[in-house]
Scaffold this active site. Sequence first.
Site, PDB file in Angstrom:
ATOM      1  N   HIS A 109       0.816  -1.220   0.000  1.00  0.00           N
ATOM      2  CA  HIS A 109       0.000   0.000   0.000  1.00  0.00           C
ATOM      3  C   HIS A 109       0.849   1.269   0.000  1.00  0.00           C
ATOM      4  O   HIS A 109       0.342   2.342   0.314  1.00  0.00           O
ATOM      5  CB  HIS A 109      -0.967   0.004   1.195  1.00  0.00           C
ATOM      6  N   CYS A 136      10.177  18.585  -6.994  1.00  0.00           N
ATOM      7  CA  CYS A 136      10.702  17.229  -7.216  1.00  0.00           C
ATOM      8  C   CYS A 136      12.214  17.308  -7.414  1.00  0.00           C
ATOM      9  O   CYS A 136      12.683  18.007  -8.325  1.00  0.00           O
ATOM     10  CB  CYS A 136      10.038  16.605  -8.444  1.00  0.00           C
ATOM     11  N   GLY A 176      -2.189  -9.221  12.562  1.00  0.00           N
ATOM     12  CA  GLY A 176      -2.711  -7.881  12.847  1.00  0.00           C
ATOM     13  C   GLY A 176      -3.470  -7.237  11.718  1.00  0.00           C
ATOM     14  O   GLY A 176      -3.368  -6.027  11.513  1.00  0.00           O
ATOM     15  N   GLU A 204      -8.005 -10.586  17.727  1.00  0.00           N
ATOM     16  CA  GLU A 204      -9.311 -11.252  17.717  1.00  0.00           C
ATOM     17  C   GLU A 204      -9.507 -11.903  16.349  1.00  0.00           C
ATOM     18  O   GLU A 204      -8.772 -11.575  15.408  1.00  0.00           O
ATOM     19  CB  GLU A 204     -10.415 -10.220  17.957  1.00  0.00           C
TER      20      GLU A 204
HETATM   21  P1  NAD Z   1      -7.488  -2.760  10.441  1.00  0.00           P
HETATM   22  O1  NAD Z   1      -7.550  -1.569  11.363  1.00  0.00           O
HETATM   23  O2  NAD Z   1      -8.633  -3.003   9.527  1.00  0.00           O
HETATM   24  O3  NAD Z   1      -7.309  -4.062  11.355  1.00  0.00           O
HETATM   25  C1  NAD Z   1      -6.393  -4.123  12.401  1.00  0.00           C
HETATM   26  C2  NAD Z   1      -6.414  -5.506  13.004  1.00  0.00           C
HETATM   27  O4  NAD Z   1      -5.398  -5.573  13.971  1.00  0.00           O
HETATM   28  C3  NAD Z   1      -7.738  -5.858  13.691  1.00  0.00           C
HETATM   29  O5  NAD Z   1      -8.161  -7.154  13.294  1.00  0.00           O
HETATM   30  C4  NAD Z   1      -7.372  -5.849  15.189  1.00  0.00           C
HETATM   31  O6  NAD Z   1      -8.090  -6.815  15.933  1.00  0.00           O
HETATM   32  C5  NAD Z   1      -5.893  -6.179  15.145  1.00  0.00           C
HETATM   33  N1  NAD Z   1      -5.128  -5.620  16.279  1.00  0.00           N
HETATM   34  C6  NAD Z   1      -5.288  -4.434  16.913  1.00  0.00           C
HETATM   35  N2  NAD Z   1      -4.381  -4.289  17.885  1.00  0.00           N
HETATM   36  C7  NAD Z   1      -3.598  -5.405  17.852  1.00  0.00           C
HETATM   37  C8  NAD Z   1      -2.484  -5.867  18.617  1.00  0.00           C
HETATM   38  N3  NAD Z   1      -1.946  -5.136  19.619  1.00  0.00           N
HETATM   39  N4  NAD Z   1      -1.934  -7.071  18.317  1.00  0.00           N
HETATM   40  C9  NAD Z   1      -2.459  -7.844  17.298  1.00  0.00           C
HETATM   41  N5  NAD Z   1      -3.516  -7.458  16.571  1.00  0.00           N
HETATM   42  C10 NAD Z   1      -4.079  -6.261  16.834  1.00  0.00           C
HETATM   43  O7  NAD Z   1      -6.133  -2.635   9.650  1.00  0.00           O
HETATM   44  P2  NAD Z   1      -5.650  -3.411   8.363  1.00  0.00           P
HETATM   45  O8  NAD Z   1      -6.181  -4.809   8.377  1.00  0.00           O
HETATM   46  O9  NAD Z   1      -4.187  -3.205   8.268  1.00  0.00           O
HETATM   47  O10 NAD Z   1      -6.355  -2.621   7.195  1.00  0.00           O
HETATM   48  C11 NAD Z   1      -6.062  -3.054   5.909  1.00  0.00           C
HETATM   49  C12 NAD Z   1      -5.916  -1.931   4.971  1.00  0.00           C
HETATM   50  O11 NAD Z   1      -7.177  -1.326   4.828  1.00  0.00           O
HETATM   51  C13 NAD Z   1      -5.021  -0.789   5.387  1.00  0.00           C
HETATM   52  O12 NAD Z   1      -3.742  -0.946   4.876  1.00  0.00           O
HETATM   53  C14 NAD Z   1      -5.665   0.427   4.740  1.00  0.00           C
HETATM   54  O13 NAD Z   1      -4.953   0.795   3.574  1.00  0.00           O
HETATM   55  C15 NAD Z   1      -7.011  -0.040   4.331  1.00  0.00           C
HETATM   56  N6  NAD Z   1      -8.131   0.756   4.866  1.00  0.00           N
HETATM   57  C16 NAD Z   1      -9.388   0.523   4.388  1.00  0.00           C
HETATM   58  C17 NAD Z   1     -10.468   1.293   4.808  1.00  0.00           C
HETATM   59  C18 NAD Z   1     -11.854   1.111   4.254  1.00  0.00           C
HETATM   60  O14 NAD Z   1     -12.768   1.654   4.829  1.00  0.00           O
HETATM   61  N7  NAD Z   1     -12.047   0.397   3.188  1.00  0.00           N
HETATM   62  C19 NAD Z   1     -10.285   2.233   5.771  1.00  0.00           C
HETATM   63  C20 NAD Z   1      -9.019   2.379   6.244  1.00  0.00           C
HETATM   64  C21 NAD Z   1      -7.971   1.638   5.805  1.00  0.00           C
END
Ligand code: NAD
Length: 235
Positions: A109, A136, A176, A204
């Site tokens: 990303h 740039c 994560g 979770e």
């Molecule tokens: P996320 O916030 O969706 O999920 C984070 C996960 O980490 C959760 O399952 C949570 O339970 C877990 N977590 C939290 N604290 C933790 C800890 N201490 N140890 C282990 N696990 C822990 O983040 P993501 O999965 O990285 O999101 C994926 C991508 O989605 C991001 O890279 C971003 O680019 C994108 N994104 C999408 C949207 C949308 O609305 N479509 C919004 C924001 C970001």
Amino acid sequence: MTLYKNIVILTGAGISAESGLDTFRDKGGIWEKYDLMDLATPEAFARNPELVHEFYNIRRAEVKKVDPNAAHYALARLEEKHQGNVAVITQNVDSLHERAGSRNLMHMHGELNKARCMTCGHVNIWLDDLLRTSICPSCNKSGNLRPHIVWFGEIPFHIEEINDRLSACDLFISIGTSGSVYPAAGFVQAAQNFGAETVELNLEPSDGTNLFSIAHYGKATEIVPEYVATLIRQD
Ligand code: NAD
């Protein structure tokens, strides 16, 4: 003899949470404070580049203030010690994996500490604030630098290499990530189809939890080093 020749690891915001960086979907996460459509799309940038730059400048500054945690270091240790290949695919735009020592790393990303020129296409290291007027260093034009971030509606980086890695992996570990954003959310199914063992390490159960043959739930700084230690012991 090592058990796994090719390990592929997918990480998400949860691995950096204990370093002090916000996750996206959790309570108090980034997207509760900002409206996604104002910030993370090419249309938003065309409409209001100052606002988008400001958001990423804040995040770039935040990343400078935090350090890798035990989970990032454990993955770097695995890459160093494991007898087979270890590749990390991260959805995170922070630089904590590389600062911990991971080398075989793909930022699918994008990266907060890079800026891309929309005129010449050059990708520049960018550690400080990026402004609409920034020049740039490659083509000397101003006004055409954007964060080197994959926004919604854009194609993630390294997709071809990621597919190659997934097709060759015998162990896929997801750490994560909520498993709710594609294409990353589909990697576990792809790895499973190619015969890999699939492991989830998360706070979770994620959206795709049923696709994992093994799962450990808890804080990344605890469960990742523990799991990595078992892999290194098996080598
Ligand atoms: P996320 O916030 O969706 O999920 C984070 C996960 O980490 C959760 O399952 C949570 O339970 C877990 N977590 C939290 N604290 C933790 C800890 N201490 N140890 C282990 N696990 C822990 O983040 P993501 O999965 O990285 O999101 C994926 C991508 O989605 C991001 O890279 C971003 O680019 C994108 N994104 C999408 C949207 C949308 O609305 N479509 C919004 C924001 C970001």
